[in-house]
Scaffold this motif. Structure first.
Motif, PDB file in Angstrom:
ATOM      1  N   THR A  17       0.816  -1.211   0.000  1.00  0.00           N
ATOM      2  CA  THR A  17       0.000   0.000   0.000  1.00  0.00           C
ATOM      3  C   THR A  17       0.852   1.264   0.000  1.00  0.00           C
ATOM      4  N   GLY A  18       1.933   1.284   0.787  1.00  0.00           N
ATOM      5  CA  GLY A  18       2.798   2.456   0.811  1.00  0.00           C
ATOM      6  C   GLY A  18       3.445   2.707  -0.536  1.00  0.00           C
TER       7      GLY A  18
ATOM      8  N   TRP B 149       0.789   4.220  -2.846  1.00  0.00           N
ATOM      9  CA  TRP B 149       0.462   5.608  -2.514  1.00  0.00           C
ATOM     10  C   TRP B 149       1.589   6.577  -2.871  1.00  0.00           C
TER      11      TRP B 149
ATOM     12  N   PRO C 282       2.614   9.806   3.724  1.00  0.00           N
ATOM     13  CA  PRO C 282       1.827   8.584   3.919  1.00  0.00           C
ATOM     14  C   PRO C 282       0.646   8.840   4.841  1.00  0.00           C
ATOM     15  N   ILE C 283      -0.298   7.936   4.837  1.00  0.00           N
ATOM     16  CA  ILE C 283      -1.447   8.003   5.736  1.00  0.00           C
ATOM     17  C   ILE C 283      -1.173   7.055   6.897  1.00  0.00           C
TER      18      ILE C 283
ATOM     19  N   GLN D 114      -4.977   4.061   4.660  1.00  0.00           N
ATOM     20  CA  GLN D 114      -3.969   4.075   3.598  1.00  0.00           C
ATOM     21  C   GLN D 114      -4.382   3.146   2.460  1.00  0.00           C
TER      22      GLN D 114
ATOM     23  N   PRO E 112       5.976   4.721   6.625  1.00  0.00           N
ATOM     24  CA  PRO E 112       4.698   4.404   5.979  1.00  0.00           C
ATOM     25  C   PRO E 112       4.290   2.949   6.209  1.00  0.00           C
ATOM     26  N   ASN E 113       2.985   2.713   6.066  1.00  0.00           N
ATOM     27  CA  ASN E 113       2.477   1.340   6.092  1.00  0.00           C
ATOM     28  C   ASN E 113       2.681   0.708   4.719  1.00  0.00           C
TER      29      ASN E 113
END
Length: 298
Positions: free
Chosen positions: A77-78, A81, A90-91, A97, A230-231
């Protein structure tokens, strides 16, 4: 894939019978194993599967899925994004995210299925002796140690980590660390692990949280208590046209993805990187152990 496999707890009724599906991956161990897992699950569910894993570079694998050269892969996911969608920040919440990537990537003809708990992100680690000596548990503890005893905080890192905004420079800003340049030693990834395990040339080393060498070398991962990194949760990234033709892909992958976490990834990665086993066989044996697939046709 020529494996003679059939459904276990997934793929019952052969929902992908008649489908021709191509799976891909990047060139590093974990992503290759995940690509093999995806392919074997498709195969057990009745599909004919072409293995195009081990593509060099993040962009190459991504483009294969986007253009339809491949039907799917496990992406992070990171990476989606920041690298593919071009965002800088990042979220912090992993669920948000994933949802943000899923929603934004629709315009690119890519469908993100629900993510796993497997979060392959950056971290700092140290060996047991240095953990006892310095009594650090978090990155905030490292920042405090740096102010108290600057010579104690020496870092072994890869070149990329040393320059990336989601690497050392960003981490230093987030935690208020002023690490002297002489305290940072750059080297290749494999050497980072061995030097961190020795604990002499550096106290702390850059690691990936799902790397099998962490446990094998007795390293302790420090908590990112300010949630800077980030994730990077692994999730199936599927070509939109492919899943429109074969919507059963989602139900076939869902329970397998749900079973993936950092402990599973560390074990599977270690079987390849530490024990020297073949990624395809490692993936297959895990799926068999978990009961997701069975050996033999019929």
């Amino acid at each position: 894939m020529s494996d003679d496999v059939r459904p276990g707890t997934v793929g019952r009724g052969l929902p992908l019978k008649g489908a021709d599906l191509t799976v891909t991956s990047k060139e590093f161990t974990e992503n290759i194993v995940l690509g093999q897992i995806m392919g074997l699950v498709f195969k057990a569910a009745g599909a004919t599967v072409i293995d195009k894993t081990n593509i060099q570079g993040t962009i190459g694998a991504r483009e294969a899925v986007r253009t339809g050269t491949a039907d799917g892969m496990y992406e992070y996911t990171g990476t989606g994004w920041i690298t593919h969608l071009g965002h800088v920040e990042p979220i912090p919440d992993p669920r948000r995210q994933w949802a943000a990537v899923r929603d934004a990537d629709r315009r690119n003809g890519i469908v993100w299925l629900p993510q796993s708990r497997l979060n392959n992100t950056y971290a700092l680690a140290l060996n047991a002796a240095n953990e006892r000596k310095y009594r650090v548990r978090t990155l905030s503890d490292v920042a405090a140690l740096l102010k108290k005893d600057p010579g104690a905080v020496t870092l072994c890192v890869e070149n990329e980590f040393a320059t990336r905004n989601d690497g050392l420079p960003g981490m230093a800003r987030a935690y208020g660390m002023s690490v002297p340049s002489g305290n940072v030693r750059r080297m290749t990834g494999g050497v980072v692990y061995t030097e961190t395990a020795k604990g002499a040339s550096c106290t702390f080393g850059e690691v990936f949280t799902t790397d099998g060498r962490i446990k094998a070398m007795g390293l302790t991962v420090l908590a990112d208590d300010r949630h800077f990194f980030p994730n990077y949760n692994a999730a199936p990234e599927i070509n939109a046209r492919s899943i429109a033709r074969h919507p059963q892909i989602a139900e076939v992958l869902a329970p397998v993805t749900a079973a993936l976490d950092n402990a599973v990834a560390q074990k599977l990665n270690a079987e390849v990187d530490v024990k020297g086993q073949d990624p395809h066989q490692v993936a297959k044996e895990w799926l068999l152990r978990e009961g997701f697939i069975k050996e033999g046709g019929g």
